[in-house]
Design a protein around this motif. Structure first.
Motif, PDB file in Angstrom:
ATOM      1  N   ARG A  73       0.828  -1.232   0.000  1.00 22.38           N
ATOM      2  CA  ARG A  73       0.000   0.000   0.000  1.00 22.38           C
ATOM      3  C   ARG A  73       0.850   1.265   0.000  1.00 22.38           C
ATOM      4  O   ARG A  73       0.359   2.359  -0.239  1.00 22.38           O
ATOM      5  CB  ARG A  73      -0.950   0.003   1.201  1.00 22.38           C
ATOM      6  CG  ARG A  73      -0.242   0.076   2.534  1.00 22.38           C
ATOM      7  CD  ARG A  73      -1.173  -0.359   3.648  1.00 22.38           C
ATOM      8  NE  ARG A  73      -0.426  -0.884   4.762  1.00 22.38           N
ATOM      9  CZ  ARG A  73      -0.321  -0.284   5.943  1.00 22.38           C
ATOM     10  NH1 ARG A  73      -0.932   0.854   6.158  1.00 22.38           N
ATOM     11  NH2 ARG A  73       0.365  -0.833   6.915  1.00 22.38           N
ATOM     12  N   TYR A  74       2.141   1.134   0.304  1.00 22.90           N
ATOM     13  CA  TYR A  74       3.001   2.322   0.301  1.00 22.90           C
ATOM     14  C   TYR A  74       3.545   2.649  -1.091  1.00 22.90           C
ATOM     15  O   TYR A  74       4.271   3.640  -1.260  1.00 22.90           O
ATOM     16  CB  TYR A  74       4.183   2.149   1.256  1.00 22.90           C
ATOM     17  CG  TYR A  74       3.783   2.041   2.717  1.00 22.90           C
ATOM     18  CD1 TYR A  74       2.930   2.983   3.286  1.00 22.90           C
ATOM     19  CD2 TYR A  74       4.264   1.015   3.517  1.00 22.90           C
ATOM     20  CE1 TYR A  74       2.559   2.891   4.619  1.00 22.90           C
ATOM     21  CE2 TYR A  74       3.896   0.921   4.848  1.00 22.90           C
ATOM     22  CZ  TYR A  74       3.037   1.860   5.390  1.00 22.90           C
ATOM     23  OH  TYR A  74       2.674   1.766   6.706  1.00 22.90           O
ATOM     24  N   ALA A  75       3.221   1.814  -2.085  1.00 24.33           N
ATOM     25  CA  ALA A  75       3.727   2.048  -3.449  1.00 24.33           C
ATOM     26  C   ALA A  75       3.405   3.472  -3.888  1.00 24.33           C
ATOM     27  O   ALA A  75       2.288   3.972  -3.674  1.00 24.33           O
ATOM     28  CB  ALA A  75       3.079   1.048  -4.406  1.00 24.33           C
ATOM     29  N   GLY A  76       4.402   4.138  -4.493  1.00 24.47           N
ATOM     30  CA  GLY A  76       4.181   5.480  -5.028  1.00 24.47           C
ATOM     31  C   GLY A  76       4.370   6.594  -4.011  1.00 24.47           C
ATOM     32  O   GLY A  76       4.329   7.767  -4.360  1.00 24.47           O
ATOM     33  N   ARG A  77       4.580   6.226  -2.747  1.00 27.97           N
ATOM     34  CA  ARG A  77       4.768   7.282  -1.736  1.00 27.97           C
ATOM     35  C   ARG A  77       6.251   7.533  -1.500  1.00 27.97           C
ATOM     36  O   ARG A  77       7.076   6.635  -1.653  1.00 27.97           O
ATOM     37  CB  ARG A  77       4.084   6.880  -0.424  1.00 27.97           C
ATOM     38  CG  ARG A  77       2.573   7.017  -0.588  1.00 27.97           C
ATOM     39  CD  ARG A  77       1.814   6.658   0.621  1.00 27.97           C
ATOM     40  NE  ARG A  77       2.238   7.346   1.838  1.00 27.97           N
ATOM     41  CZ  ARG A  77       1.735   7.026   3.029  1.00 27.97           C
ATOM     42  NH1 ARG A  77       0.824   6.073   3.124  1.00 27.97           N
ATOM     43  NH2 ARG A  77       2.145   7.653   4.106  1.00 27.97           N
TER      44      ARG A  77
END
Ligand SMILES: O=P(O)(O)OC[C@H]1O[C@](O)(CO)[C@@H](O)[C@@H]1O
Length: 378
Positions: A73-77
């Motif tokens: 869920r942290y992808a792209g952050r």
């Protein structure tokens, strides 16, 4: 106090920011220099380097770890926006992926940090540890135990990640900000089974093993369970391979402890564990049931090091005077922490201790590695 702020690296002046922005890139450079990796791995390391400095988290599609611990869920952050514990954990997973640690092939299982860990075993400091053992044998039993506990505690200063950033190894100003040594000694003297959750290999693991050997050899405990990482993590964290290197090193140095540890491993008095949760980006409060049962079955669990401390009390900015006992009440048995202070997290301080530290050093005492603690919750 579970709503105390989670530590993140968003503030450019914060300690976590410096770890993510400076320590991680320096570590990649070190790993690049330590092995003749092929073009594919070099490219992947360069990509990670770019991403670590000003990129975002990109979980690899072919790595289920990101699903297991719900961190995809942290992808792209931005790395800096993640909880610090998650950011570091994800970084190490990406680094291992980059060097092909998990991929079937010739580099599978090759620990990128092994050269540094092995070098640790051959330092004068590691040799001094062994020489000191002879003199120690002359001391009264309780004093011996105290010295071995403190050897294990200060061994924690020796992690490579820490030294990448703080070049000097300050021996001055070393002090315990909380000292439950007496309580810990009493608990150990009444224990049959000890769980020791290891931290770093090399110069930290040797004194940990010497402590375990002492407890077993003097019949102070019946059995020890040593918890290790199932694969390389946070630079110098100890794995099974590192433990075997350390025991072999002791045997080669003709230390009696080395032979005794070898026998204890062989007959089961010293058992090794490498639970997947040991490399999870989560606090111990979220541990799975089988690990909880394991800790519950021990008379005492000793957690070594800064990272284990952060996971034990939660990686949050609590008031430093928050009691250690209430913060660790969830832990399924008596628990002790032996840690040098290398990150912002701290609980269990007396108010006057905190005041004196702040007055003398501002925030530096939290992260400089020159202070340490022994805390116990019976
Ligand atoms: O080896 P230790 O004592 O767990 O210390 C590792 C520490 O190094 C850091 O990765 C950076 O300081 C911390 O985040 C971590 O807690």
């Amino acid at each position: 106090m579970s709503d105390a702020p989670v530590i993140r690296g968003t503030d450019p002046h914060s300690f976590p920011h410096s770890v993510l922005a400076e320590r991680h890139p320096a570590l990649i450079r070190k790993v690049q220099g330590a092995f003749p990796y092929g073009p594919e791995q070099r490219r992947a390391l360069e990509e990670l380097l770019k991403s670590a400095v000003d990129g975002v988290v990109e979980p690899p599609d072919d790595d289920e770890w990101w699903d297991t611990w719900d961190v995809r869920r942290y992808a792209g952050r931005s790395w800096f926006d993640l909880p610090f514990l998650a950011a570091e954990s994800c970084f190490y997973r990406r680094l291992l992926h980059a060097v092909g640690y998990f991929r079937p092939g010739p580099w599978q299982g090759v620990d990128p940090f092994r050269p540094f860990k092995l070098a640790e075993l051959d330092t004068p400091e590691a040799a001094a540890e062994l020489t000191a053992l002879d003199a120690l044998a002359e001391q009264p039993p309780r004093e011996q135990l105290r010295a071995l506990l403190h050897g294990s505690l200060w061994g924690n200063r020796a992690d490579l990640g820490f030294r990448i950033q703080s070049a000097e190894e300050t021996e001055t100003a070393s002090q315990l900000v909380a000292d439950d040594t007496e309580q810990l000694t009493s608990l150990l003297l009444g224990a049959d089974v000890l769980c020791l959750v290891a931290d770093n290999a090399g110069r930290e693991l040797i004194p940990d093993l010497l402590l375990i050997d002492h407890l077993l050899a003097h019949g102070l405990i019946d059995r020890a369970v040593l918890h290790l990482k199932p694969y390389p993590y946070f630079v110098s964290d100890a794995t099974t391979a590192d433990t075997l290197d350390a025991v072999r090193h002791l045997v080669a140095a003709e230390a009696a402890a080395g032979h005794r540890l070898w026998s204890a491993l062989s007959d089961g008095r010293l058992a090794l564990r490498a639970h997947p949760f040991s490399c999870a980006p989560l606090p111990y409060a979220d541990m799975p049931d089988d690990l909880r049962e394991e800790f519950a079955s021990a008379d005492l669990t000793v957690l070594k090091g800064d990272l284990n401390y952060r996971r034990l009390v939660g990686d949050r900015l609590r008031p430093p005077t928050t009691p250690f006992a209430s913060t660790t009440a969830y832990f399924p048995g008596p628990v002790a922490a032996l840690r040098t202070l290398k990150s912002d997290v701290i609980v269990g301080l007396a108010e006057k201790t905190e005041d004196a530290l702040v007055k003398a050093e501002g925030r530096r005492w939290r992260t400089s590695g020159t202070h340490a603690l022994i805390q116990v919750r019976p």
